[in-house]
Design a protein around this motif. Structure first.
Motif: not given
Length: 142
Positions: A10-17, A21-25
């Motif tokens: 969850d936000t505010p973490s920037t570990d999983t923006p 690339d993530n959406l295409n994965n």
């Protein structure tokens, strides 16, 4: 291609923006779940079959068929390119039949190799050379 699962934070973490690339994965993982029909003929064929795509592009192939008696058979192959598969069928009544055919998967073709039928009845056992199994569908999974 393998799918690498993302453990989202969850936000505010920037570990999983949320990035392209993530959406295409995710899109590729979902896309690769769906089967691709490489061959379809309800009547079936017992001759060389031309696939719509190359077998080496798929991690799994399902080969579905039926015998000349209308009984169904299937085979699943992993890493299917350049492999041989065996399809078998049986039918019973007053005479019991066993039907077998081996097929070779190579690139975008399936060729029939050896085929035979055995029958057993009160009159004895007989064997016949010939292909009594017809491939109706070939389905690939990435």
């Amino acid at each position: 291609m393998t799918y690498d699962k993302t453990i989202w934070k969850d936000t505010p973490s920037t570990d999983t923006p949320i990035t392209a690339d993530n959406l295409n994965n995710m899109e590729n993982g979902i896309y690769n779940l769906y089967p691709v029909i490489l061959y379809q003929n309800e009547s079936g064929s017992n001759g060389t079959i031309n696939l719509s795509q190359n077998a080496y592009d798929f991690s799994i192939l399902d080969i579905l068929g039926k015998t000349n008696d209308g009984d169904y058979t299937s085979c699943r192959l992993y890493s299917p390119n350049r492999k041989t598969a065996l399809l078998s069928g049986t039918n019973s009544g007053t005479t019991f039949y066993i039907k077998n055919v081996s097929v070779v998967i190579s690139d975008n073709k399936i060729t029939f190799n050896r085929a035979w039928e055995m029958s057993a009845s009160s009159n004895g056992i007989s064997t016949y050379q010939g292909n009594y199994i017809f491939i109706t569908h070939v389905i690939g999974y990435k």
